[in-house]
Design a protein around this motif. Structure first.
Motif, PDB file in Angstrom:
ATOM      1  N   TRP A  57       0.845  -1.189   0.000  1.00 33.14           N
ATOM      2  CA  TRP A  57       0.000   0.000   0.000  1.00 33.14           C
ATOM      3  C   TRP A  57       0.879   1.237   0.000  1.00 33.14           C
ATOM      4  CZ3 TRP A  57      -4.499  -0.588   4.094  1.00 33.14           C
ATOM      5  CH2 TRP A  57      -5.492  -1.421   3.552  1.00 33.14           C
ATOM      6  N   PRO A  58       0.582   2.195  -0.855  1.00 28.67           N
ATOM      7  CA  PRO A  58       1.355   3.441  -0.845  1.00 28.67           C
ATOM      8  C   PRO A  58       1.005   4.271   0.380  1.00 28.67           C
ATOM      9  CG  PRO A  58      -0.494   3.652  -2.336  1.00 28.67           C
ATOM     10  CD  PRO A  58      -0.488   2.219  -1.862  1.00 28.67           C
ATOM     11  N   GLU A  59       1.766   5.319   0.574  1.00 30.25           N
ATOM     12  CA  GLU A  59       1.550   6.161   1.746  1.00 30.25           C
ATOM     13  C   GLU A  59       0.289   7.002   1.647  1.00 30.25           C
ATOM     14  OE1 GLU A  59       5.888   7.315   3.202  1.00 30.25           O
ATOM     15  OE2 GLU A  59       5.680   7.138   1.050  1.00 30.25           O
ATOM     16  N   THR A  60      -0.333   6.982   0.491  1.00 33.13           N
ATOM     17  CA  THR A  60      -1.593   7.704   0.320  1.00 33.13           C
ATOM     18  C   THR A  60      -2.798   6.809   0.591  1.00 33.13           C
ATOM     19  OG1 THR A  60      -1.443   7.208  -2.033  1.00 33.13           O
ATOM     20  CG2 THR A  60      -0.678   9.378  -1.312  1.00 33.13           C
ATOM     21  N   LYS A  61      -2.555   5.534   0.918  1.00 33.78           N
ATOM     22  CA  LYS A  61      -3.649   4.621   1.266  1.00 33.78           C
ATOM     23  C   LYS A  61      -3.444   4.187   2.714  1.00 33.78           C
ATOM     24  CE  LYS A  61      -6.166   0.480  -0.210  1.00 33.78           C
ATOM     25  NZ  LYS A  61      -6.258  -0.612  -1.200  1.00 33.78           N
ATOM     26  N   ILE A  62      -4.425   4.458   3.548  1.00 33.19           N
ATOM     27  CA  ILE A  62      -4.242   4.293   4.982  1.00 33.19           C
ATOM     28  C   ILE A  62      -5.371   3.478   5.586  1.00 33.19           C
ATOM     29  CG2 ILE A  62      -4.103   5.538   7.180  1.00 33.19           C
ATOM     30  CD1 ILE A  62      -3.003   7.910   5.526  1.00 33.19           C
ATOM     31  N   GLU A  63      -5.022   2.537   6.462  1.00 29.76           N
ATOM     32  CA  GLU A  63      -5.998   1.807   7.267  1.00 29.76           C
ATOM     33  C   GLU A  63      -5.630   2.083   8.718  1.00 29.76           C
ATOM     34  OE1 GLU A  63      -8.051  -0.791   9.600  1.00 29.76           O
ATOM     35  OE2 GLU A  63      -5.926  -1.224   9.330  1.00 29.76           O
ATOM     36  N   PRO A  64      -6.348   3.029   9.356  1.00 26.74           N
ATOM     37  CA  PRO A  64      -5.916   3.532  10.669  1.00 26.74           C
ATOM     38  C   PRO A  64      -5.798   2.435  11.716  1.00 26.74           C
ATOM     39  CG  PRO A  64      -7.631   4.932   9.750  1.00 26.74           C
ATOM     40  CD  PRO A  64      -7.572   3.705   8.891  1.00 26.74           C
ATOM     41  N   SER A  65      -4.572   2.135  12.101  1.00 26.34           N
ATOM     42  CA  SER A  65      -4.321   1.117  13.115  1.00 26.34           C
ATOM     43  C   SER A  65      -2.840   1.124  13.456  1.00 26.34           C
ATOM     44  CB  SER A  65      -4.718  -0.270  12.604  1.00 26.34           C
ATOM     45  OG  SER A  65      -4.275  -1.276  13.490  1.00 26.34           O
ATOM     46  N   LEU A  66      -2.521   0.859  14.710  1.00 26.56           N
ATOM     47  CA  LEU A  66      -1.131   0.653  15.115  1.00 26.56           C
ATOM     48  C   LEU A  66      -0.818  -0.831  15.283  1.00 26.56           C
ATOM     49  CD1 LEU A  66      -0.540   3.488  17.763  1.00 26.56           C
ATOM     50  CD2 LEU A  66       0.072   3.470  15.343  1.00 26.56           C
ATOM     51  N   ASP A  67      -1.765  -1.687  14.971  1.00 22.11           N
ATOM     52  CA  ASP A  67      -1.585  -3.117  15.214  1.00 22.11           C
ATOM     53  C   ASP A  67      -0.410  -3.697  14.433  1.00 22.11           C
ATOM     54  OD1 ASP A  67      -3.757  -2.999  16.879  1.00 22.11           O
ATOM     55  OD2 ASP A  67      -5.172  -3.896  15.453  1.00 22.11           O
ATOM     56  N   ARG A  68      -0.317  -3.338  13.150  1.00 23.00           N
ATOM     57  CA  ARG A  68       0.719  -3.949  12.308  1.00 23.00           C
ATOM     58  C   ARG A  68       2.121  -3.475  12.720  1.00 23.00           C
ATOM     59  NH1 ARG A  68      -3.540  -2.480   9.505  1.00 23.00           N
ATOM     60  NH2 ARG A  68      -2.608  -0.470   8.962  1.00 23.00           N
ATOM     61  N   ALA A 195       2.125   5.513  12.145  1.00 21.24           N
ATOM     62  CA  ALA A 195       3.006   4.410  12.535  1.00 21.24           C
ATOM     63  C   ALA A 195       4.080   4.839  13.525  1.00 21.24           C
ATOM     64  CB  ALA A 195       3.654   3.797  11.293  1.00 21.24           C
ATOM     65  N   THR A 196       4.525   6.089  13.441  1.00 20.85           N
ATOM     66  CA  THR A 196       5.550   6.551  14.374  1.00 20.85           C
ATOM     67  C   THR A 196       5.058   6.575  15.807  1.00 20.85           C
ATOM     68  OG1 THR A 196       4.904   8.859  13.995  1.00 20.85           O
ATOM     69  CG2 THR A 196       6.678   7.979  12.614  1.00 20.85           C
ATOM     70  N   ASN A 197       3.739   6.570  16.002  1.00 23.16           N
ATOM     71  CA  ASN A 197       3.183   6.739  17.345  1.00 23.16           C
ATOM     72  C   ASN A 197       3.258   5.483  18.193  1.00 23.16           C
ATOM     73  OD1 ASN A 197       2.119   8.667  19.138  1.00 23.16           O
ATOM     74  ND2 ASN A 197       0.065   7.806  18.938  1.00 23.16           N
ATOM     75  N   VAL A 198       3.834   4.414  17.644  1.00 21.06           N
ATOM     76  CA  VAL A 198       4.093   3.236  18.468  1.00 21.06           C
ATOM     77  C   VAL A 198       5.217   3.530  19.454  1.00 21.06           C
ATOM     78  CG1 VAL A 198       5.815   2.110  16.982  1.00 21.06           C
ATOM     79  CG2 VAL A 198       4.242   0.718  18.346  1.00 21.06           C
ATOM     80  N   ALA A 199       5.985   4.582  19.180  1.00 23.50           N
ATOM     81  CA  ALA A 199       7.015   5.034  20.124  1.00 23.50           C
ATOM     82  C   ALA A 199       6.374   5.946  21.171  1.00 23.50           C
ATOM     83  CB  ALA A 199       8.113   5.781  19.383  1.00 23.50           C
TER      84      ALA A 199
END
Length: 489
Positions: A57-68, A195-199
């Motif tokens: 998936w490109p950075e313009t396609k988002i599935e909001p989740s921190l799970d992955r 994704a950075t918010n896992v920190a």
């Protein structure tokens, strides 16, 4: 700044086509390998890596989740927990503030990892250690090292990891491997589910928030602010740039909710004095620990002065500075004096002056226009503009119209670029027929702009004082940097 995402490898990178040997010994028959061959081989490997990543998936396609990303960091041993983190979110000014924080921390004696997005010319710009992009070979090695773990996450069910998630995992791993003593992370989109918010950052810096990426973040400022406020973690310090009242309220509510300490521009810190200087501006900044005088910032614009104050306060918060406890003033001066921000009113050519700026939304374009009006005195300024199709092109053009004499519209190298015909029609409706030129390529657009600057109706009119401004998109500016022979930074 909340930014768009360019193609990963610029067409101007001049990669050499053709297969290369997998074993370096096949290249040199036992002799020392030519560095040029090694560089070419590394770049070919980079192309292969990016081809693999581009299937995601490109950075313009988002599935909001921190799970992955959380699953990936878990199997990697949580590298993002091996160093302290400063986190930067907002709409405009994120990249500038992140680089300023990096410069300050480095000058104060720490080894710093910096993660930013998007890049201007080469994807390795996104992951920096010691103030420079990691080497191409290190980027490839990092990807190959984590690829098996990415496959494990992909196979666990649900959507596979996105490209941005993989890049974020690579940054975390590269920083742990370096190792760095602190990481400065810029969010990609939003905050809570970025994704950075896992920190878990001990300092969250939030730049001015405005409307952008409304298809992902919503068209209401309070919704956008709530999403970005998610980087403020329990017990952290939230350092806030000046915001619209409704935005400020949302950010403060989040800080109260998680018991975070708050420092606000215009209250606990800020710009006390600003004077335009040759090559930039001279600042007097109020920090959390006191006043910092005679700060030369080699950047233009009141918005960059605000970014500098925000970066200073974030670093003070990181070191625990407070009343009557300052950072070393000389170190702060030296750090700001050495700040380099490619693509932010960057001067790439004299006579006529050519400036590059990544403004790609109305908020950024207004800041750019204000700086041009206040700090430059061009006899004639011609804008070269290429914009992404999903951006508010009308808002960008309307912001630029008062400060440019003519506009040359064009396309950048991204497949997501706004069609030239559409951008041209929009420009004609705002500037009028006599002020608009359309060119199918950036190099032709720059040539046309230079020719327009050099036109003289009055034979006695001096040619000095003309300028060309290339703007409208991160990709457009990245293409222009390559065109003008600038190396990735």
């Amino acid at each position: 700044m909340e930014e768009e995402y360019p193609a990963e490898l610029s067409s101007g990178d001049n990669f050499v086509a053709g297969p290369l040997p997998d074993d370096p010994s096949e290249t040199d028959n036992g002799q020392d390998i030519d560095p040029a061959v090694l560089d070419r081989q590394a770049r070919q490997e980079l192309i292969r890596v990016e081809a693999e990543l581009d299937r995601r998936w490109p950075e313009t396609k988002i599935e909001p989740s921190l799970d992955r990303i959380a699953a990936l960091t878990t199997v990697l041993g949580d590298p993002q927990k091996t160093y302290p983190v400063l986190h930067v979110a907002g709409t405009n000014g994120k990249g500038s503030t992140t680089r300023m924080i990096d410069a300050l921390l480095t000058r104060l004696g720490l080894r710093v990892g910096r993660y930013t997005s998007p890049h201007l010319q080469l994807v390795t710009e996104r992951i920096a250690v010691d103030g420079a992009p990691i080497p191409i070979a290190k980027y490839v090695e990092t990807y190959r090292d984590i690829a098996p773990y990415v496959s494990m996450v992909d196979g666990a069910g649900g959507p596979p990891m996105s490209k941005f998630e993989v890049l974020t995992g690579m940054a975390f791993a590269a920083f742990a491997d370096a190792p760095v003593e602190v990481a400065v992370l810029e969010t990609g989109l939003g905050g809570s589910w970025d994704a950075t918010n896992v920190a878990d950052a001990q300092v969250a810096a939030i730049t001015p928030i405005g409307l952008d990426h409304i298809q992902y973040l919503g068209s209401d400022l309070t919704q956008i602010a709530a999403e970005k406020a998610g980087i403020i973690k329990p017990g952290s310090v939230a350092v806030l740039a000046e915001q619209e009242p409704e935005v400020q309220r949302v950010l403060l509510e989040r800080a109260i909710e998680v018991d975070a300490t708050v420092a606000r521009a215009g209250s606990e810190f800020g710009v006390l004095q600003r004077e335009i200087a040759v090559g930039g501006q001279m600042l007097r900044l109020q920090g959390l620990g006191g006043v910092y005088d005679e700060i030369f910032l080699p950047l233009h614009g009141a918005h960059q002065a605000g970014n500098a104050a925000l970066a200073l306060a974030a670093v003070e918060a990181f070191f625990g500075a407070g009343k009557d406890r300052q950072l070393t003033v000389d170190a702060v001066r030296e750090a700001f004096a050495d700040v380099r921000l490619p693509g932010r009113l960057e001067h790439v050519r004299p006579a006529p002056t050519v400036l590059l700026d990544v403004a790609h939304n109305p908020h950024g374009a207004r800041a750019l226009a204000g700086t041009i009006a206040e700090e430059f005195a061009f006899r004639r300024l011609v804008a070269v503009v290429g914009i992404m199709a999903d951006k508010d092109a009308r808002g960008i053009l309307e912001a630029l119209e008062p400060v440019v004499s003519d506009i040359v519209v064009t396309r950048n190298s991204s497949p997501r670029a706004m069609p030239l015909e559409e951008l041209n029609e929009l420009a004609l409706s705002i500037f009028g027929e006599d002020r608009v030129v359309a060119e199918t390529s950036l190099d032709a657009a720059v040539e046309s702009a230079v020719a327009l600057v050099d036109e003289v109706d009055d034979p006695d009119e001096p040619l000095s004082g003309g300028g060309v401004l290339v703007t409208g998109s991160v990709v457009t500016v990245g293409d222009a940097r390559t065109l003008f022979g600038k190396e990735p930074e």
